[in-house]
Design a protein around this motif. Sequence first.
Motif, PDB file in Angstrom:
ATOM      1  N   ILE A  98       0.855  -1.189   0.000  1.00  0.00           N
ATOM      2  CA  ILE A  98       0.000   0.000   0.000  1.00  0.00           C
ATOM      3  C   ILE A  98       0.887   1.233   0.000  1.00  0.00           C
ATOM      4  CG2 ILE A  98      -1.857  -1.264   1.136  1.00  0.00           C
ATOM      5  CD1 ILE A  98      -1.072   0.037   3.750  1.00  0.00           C
ATOM      6  N   SER A 147      -7.885  -6.322   2.116  1.00  0.00           N
ATOM      7  CA  SER A 147      -9.197  -6.003   1.537  1.00  0.00           C
ATOM      8  C   SER A 147     -10.292  -6.237   2.574  1.00  0.00           C
ATOM      9  CB  SER A 147      -9.456  -6.877   0.301  1.00  0.00           C
ATOM     10  OG  SER A 147      -8.511  -6.590  -0.709  1.00  0.00           O
ATOM     11  N   TRP A 151     -10.219  -3.500   5.333  1.00  0.00           N
ATOM     12  CA  TRP A 151     -10.835  -2.225   4.959  1.00  0.00           C
ATOM     13  C   TRP A 151     -12.349  -2.375   4.745  1.00  0.00           C
ATOM     14  CZ3 TRP A 151      -6.408  -0.590   1.094  1.00  0.00           C
ATOM     15  CH2 TRP A 151      -5.353  -0.006   1.849  1.00  0.00           C
ATOM     16  N   ASP A 152     -12.761  -3.575   4.407  1.00  0.00           N
ATOM     17  CA  ASP A 152     -14.208  -3.792   4.240  1.00  0.00           C
ATOM     18  C   ASP A 152     -14.928  -3.690   5.596  1.00  0.00           C
ATOM     19  OD1 ASP A 152     -13.922  -4.145   1.548  1.00  0.00           O
ATOM     20  OD2 ASP A 152     -13.891  -6.347   1.640  1.00  0.00           O
ATOM     21  N   LEU A 211      -9.994   4.154   6.333  1.00  0.00           N
ATOM     22  CA  LEU A 211      -8.994   3.430   5.547  1.00  0.00           C
ATOM     23  C   LEU A 211      -7.626   3.749   6.135  1.00  0.00           C
ATOM     24  CD1 LEU A 211     -10.473   4.174   1.982  1.00  0.00           C
ATOM     25  CD2 LEU A 211     -10.750   2.105   3.360  1.00  0.00           C
ATOM     26  N   LYS A 214      -8.886   7.995   0.034  1.00  0.00           N
ATOM     27  CA  LYS A 214      -9.672   7.057  -0.740  1.00  0.00           C
ATOM     28  C   LYS A 214      -8.958   5.716  -0.749  1.00  0.00           C
ATOM     29  CE  LYS A 214      -7.659   8.222  -5.248  1.00  0.00           C
ATOM     30  NZ  LYS A 214      -7.956   8.599  -6.655  1.00  0.00           N
ATOM     31  N   ARG A 215      -9.687   4.717  -1.095  1.00  0.00           N
ATOM     32  CA  ARG A 215      -9.145   3.358  -1.037  1.00  0.00           C
ATOM     33  C   ARG A 215      -8.077   3.192  -2.112  1.00  0.00           C
ATOM     34  NH1 ARG A 215     -12.849  -1.785   0.309  1.00  0.00           N
ATOM     35  NH2 ARG A 215     -11.264  -3.429   0.231  1.00  0.00           N
ATOM     36  N   GLU A 236      -5.418   1.585  -4.747  1.00  0.00           N
ATOM     37  CA  GLU A 236      -5.482   0.451  -5.658  1.00  0.00           C
ATOM     38  C   GLU A 236      -4.439  -0.578  -5.210  1.00  0.00           C
ATOM     39  OE1 GLU A 236      -5.035  -0.561 -10.438  1.00  0.00           O
ATOM     40  OE2 GLU A 236      -4.773   1.490  -9.712  1.00  0.00           O
TER      41      GLU A 236
END
Length: 547
Positions: free
Chosen positions: A28, A40, A43-44, A49, A60-61, A63
């Motif tokens: 990240i 993943s 963060w879900d 975040l 923002k999340r 990539e």
Amino acid sequence: MSAASCLLTEDQFLCSICLDVFTDPVTIPCGHNFCKPCISEHWDRNVQLKCPNCNKLFCKRPELLVNTFISEMADQFRQSAQQKASSSSSEQHVFKPGEVPCDVCTGTRLKALKSCLVCLESYCETHLEPHLTRAGLKKHQLIDPVENLESRMCVKHDKLLELFCQTDQVCICMLCTVLDHKTHDVVPLKEEYEGKKAELGKTEAEIQQMIQKRRLKIQEMNRSVELSKEGADREIADGVQVFTALKESVERSQAELMDTIKEKQRETEEQAEGFIKELEQEIYELKKRSSEVEQLSRSEDQLHLLQSFTSLNAAPPTKNWTEVRVRPPSHEGTVGRAVTQLEETLSKQMKKLLEVELKRVQQDEVEVTLDPDTAHPELILSDEGKQVKHGDVRKNLPNNPERFDYCACVLAKQSFSSGRLYYEIHVEGKTQWELGVARESINRKGIITLTPQDGYWTIWLRNENEYIALAGPAVRLSLKSQPEKVGVFVDYEEGLVSFYDVDAAALIYSFTGCSFTEKLYPYFSPSLNYGGKNSVPLIISPVNHTE
């Protein structure tokens, strides 16, 4: 790459979220690496975040792209770890039924050595190594392997159960303390554990003590059975001996009786035979004389008849049988004398048996002393509590509930609610007395009735030589001699109260089939003084254990 991998530590190939070797590693923006599924899912589940390692916040999340370098290194490390696990699996124990398996092992699952309360997983020796070497994992709480680690999590808040609510007596998590158990008494799980462990230790000690007491009780019961069997065998042997002697005595008396009767009959028959022989001889002589007389009477020779007449005319000498009798022998009293003799033998055997019985019950001797708090105010007790007599003056004593206020009697200090007891009282010189036992709840005020229905099992001497068992109705006793020392024996469980004439080794009377449900106290009444005629005291005397 192989050389480079040797310079890297195992911690560099482990995801800080799942604590296992990277699967699809991604990097990240802050530079930290995670398994793609782990970051993943993380963060879900969270609104913010953030990086799980450095807490860097992302607007923002990001990539997620696979880090090929870390992926290759992780694959090589995984292969190396599997080879290491394979080579050491022979030295480790394979999971067996009843044991806790390692949650990380694939294929053959090994036995877990520890369980982690933070990771909620159990590890074998190989997979436990990170928790022993990595600084972050060393802080995790390891315990002996257990199953169902999920049960150690709070079902409401999904947090570790690490506190204990003493108010509700339940395990809780940190969130529970500020929500459902806010005002309750809460302590760390370890503190409550130590307390409960100490209680369990105490409980275990108490249980062991209870077990020991019951083992001792079993030994006591077995010993009682052995003693009972010994007593039963002894009683059987004594009974066989006594009844064998009685049987032999009866048979001997019967034989003697038969011999006596037969001897008399034989003598009668011999006497009759003698008389009959004499009579037959006289008949022979008379017949001979009769023949001679008849022949002479037919003679025609005058001279011969005259010469023979004198000698033949007179009857031959004979016995006067007028008063001679053959009298049948009298057997009157023969059977009676035999029975009397048998009774004497039986009496001797009974005396021997009672002597043995008395010696046995004397083995149950107990200490008995008089209780002044129960004594009627006119009774005089000795200082040692072994003697009591009636006085002419009523003492000013407190009328406590235990004291007899009308009847001149007193109880012993000792009470009995089980087992057997025996004691002796010297009664020589007294003209009246009452002795026995009484239950605790007897009426002690006013006129009392001495019957088993009223809680008294006693015998009574009145008018110098009249003995009565107060059995309700009273039973008049016939004694061969006046007892000078009376023995009292009680078998609580058997429901038996017996009185003995100690010197004569004779049973005076027995109350049988009694039902005792409360404490029993020895009971004594010296009766009234009667102007000095009955001034001798009752004396509780020690038992003389002589052979």
